[in-house]
Design a protein around this motif. Sequence first.
Motif, PDB file in Angstrom:
ATOM      1  N   THR A 115       1.153  -1.200   0.083  1.00 29.76           N
ATOM      2  CA  THR A 115      -0.177   0.192  -0.052  1.00 29.76           C
ATOM      3  C   THR A 115       0.802   1.174  -0.045  1.00 29.76           C
ATOM      4  O   THR A 115       2.230   1.152   0.100  1.00 29.76           O
ATOM      5  N   ASN A 145       4.370   4.331  -6.207  1.00 29.64           N
ATOM      6  CA  ASN A 145       2.826   4.459  -6.105  1.00 29.64           C
ATOM      7  C   ASN A 145       2.279   4.166  -7.536  1.00 29.64           C
ATOM      8  O   ASN A 145       1.286   3.519  -7.897  1.00 29.64           O
ATOM      9  N   PRO A 174      -2.899   0.096  -6.950  1.00 26.14           N
ATOM     10  CA  PRO A 174      -4.085  -1.266  -6.834  1.00 26.14           C
ATOM     11  C   PRO A 174      -4.666  -1.583  -8.251  1.00 26.14           C
ATOM     12  O   PRO A 174      -4.754  -0.481  -9.116  1.00 26.14           O
TER      13      PRO A 174
END
Length: 721
Positions: free
Chosen positions: A659, A702, A707
């Motif tokens: 994450t 990121n 995701p």
Amino acid sequence: MQTHPFLLKIRSFLSYRLFTNLLFVLLGIIVFGVLYGNVKPKTLDINLYEDAPTTIRAPKKFVDKEATAKKKEEAKAEVASVYTPKEGAIDNSTSLIHSLLESVNEVKDESKQQAGDEENLKPPTSTDTTEQLKLLKAKLPKDKNNNVTNSLSDDVLKTLLEASEDDLSRVETIVTTQMKIIMENGVKEEELNEAKLNLEQRITNYSFKGDLSTAAVKLGKVAIEPTLYYDAEKTDELKKLAEANVEKVEIIEGGVIVEDGDLITPKTYSILKSLGMVEDTFSFKPYVGLALFVLVVIGSLYYFFYTLEVTEERKQNYLILTSIVFVISLLIMKIVGLIEQLEINDIAFILPAAFTGMILRILLNERIAMMMVFILSACSSIVFHQQFNGSIDIEIAIYTLFSGVSGILFLVSRNQRSNILRAGIYVALVNILILGFLILLSGTSYSNSEYVYYIVFALVSGIMSSILTIGFLPFFEAGFGILSSMRLVELSSPTQPLLKKLLTDAPGTYHHSVMVANLAEAACEAIGANGLLARVGCYYHDVGKSKRPHFFIENQLNMGNPHDRVSPETSRDVIISHASDGAQMLRKHKLPKEIIDIAEQHHGTTLLKFFYYKAKEQGKDVKEEEYRYPGPKPQTREAAVISIADSVEAAVRSKKSPTQAEIQKLVHSIVQDRLQDGQFNECDISLKQLETVKRSLCETLNGIFHPRIEYPELQAKGEEA
């Protein structure tokens, strides 16, 4: 930039300051020697009163001082003298005649009263006239400026005393009338005698009794005076004004001084001598002027490099490289100048003027390139002046300046050789525009073929600048170990032997290196470091792993881990050796020092924690120093960023679906660990820059590990996230 071994030997004997000063002195001598022939006066073997061997033209605009002085004297001579009228001159002269004759009548009247009326009826005797003469002289003015008594003889005065009142009245009328006519026309001082003769002629045209005509003439000559007086001050003013309005007698540049076969006159010889075109004339002035020019050039370079904020070693390398490019550019100018002597008109415009600026911008920076363009434009004005003495050519200086500056400005990207060629084409277009400006401004008419020549010269100048830049670039890169942007782009190609070997033997490491390159490049650019160097350095930083690829986890696909079968010491040696093995491979393939340094420094002196603790768990007596990389620690910001990016990429990749919070925590932990371990103590990266690096790494990671959407099973068969 690497220091050449030969230079290292010289530096071992000389201090930095002495070596640099000697370099500046040598450069000054070279520049003076190269330009010496262009300021050395070109003389002619001619003698006075010989026939000119050829048509001799003025090499520059020349003022003929002798002819100018003669013209000024002629102008002054043509100025008319200024005369100022004397106020009341006519009235003074007529009053003088009237007063004198009135005095004569008074004396006669007084004599009558004294002698009585009867005796007055008798004609005057000589005794009476003598007495009257004494009385008359006593009455006449004694002013030394107009002493009538001394000006008129006794015979004239006696004649007037013996004349009747009517005769005297007639004398006064005639003399004053004729005198007024002459004086009203103006009488100058130098014309007074002529005026007296004129008055005499006029008076003698009238008939008088006895000697009265002679007395009237004498009286008029005494009374007449100049009515115009010479004004020296105003005349001088007019002469000076006339002299000032005289234009200098000039021989324009290219103007004929003497035609072929004409006699060399003293005047012609004097002009040629003044221009320094005669063999027996010698002047130190051109050489002193050149020395001053060289002093300004070397002084400018000295000040520029003195204020350059780089290390002494790099500053010295910059100076050597700049000096070599400068000398090469001067030699190219001299070669073009020799071609110009073949009487090919304006061949100077074929000069590859943009070469210097382009190659220095690629190898060093814009400031040095721009400074050298200005210096070389000044040198070109000396090299191509084509004169008998040290004049300069402003046109070629403007052309060289704009061509050089445009080469720097149009070289927007230095990463590909095609960009250099494209910049050369743009420079050629600028050259055409500048030549058009110079031609149209001069107002000279040219034929169509001459215009074509100019266009060809401009095109060749721009394209040759690119060709020379591309041709000299590898020599400078190899000779000085310069890692240019273009060289970095070439090294980043997957066709490079070491990268092909890495891709073939260790594909996992190759993929890891590409990922680290993406991270490091973005982070370096964020802090103002060399992002391209960081990217290419990452491609090669783990090339040593290709020697034993299966000992590194990214290459262990569908196979067991060999470290499970060997001791921690062996694993340590294999893992640690990949940095030194990589450096050896890079040196063998002669890659730039900056890339080799990154391969050696990207792990610094960090601890190989996994195998260190594994050895301790086995109960072995181990020292921490034995499980540390040999270093050195990162010496540059690029190496420091790569060391962080290398660890961060490996750590994040080990996570299944990290994450943003986990990524941020990992990055922060790795950076703090390196800080506490002192790995950044030998490079110039600041804490603020480290924060910027962390932020950039997080943003890039990121983007990579974002995701993904889980699609239904049937849809997922034909699509991917």
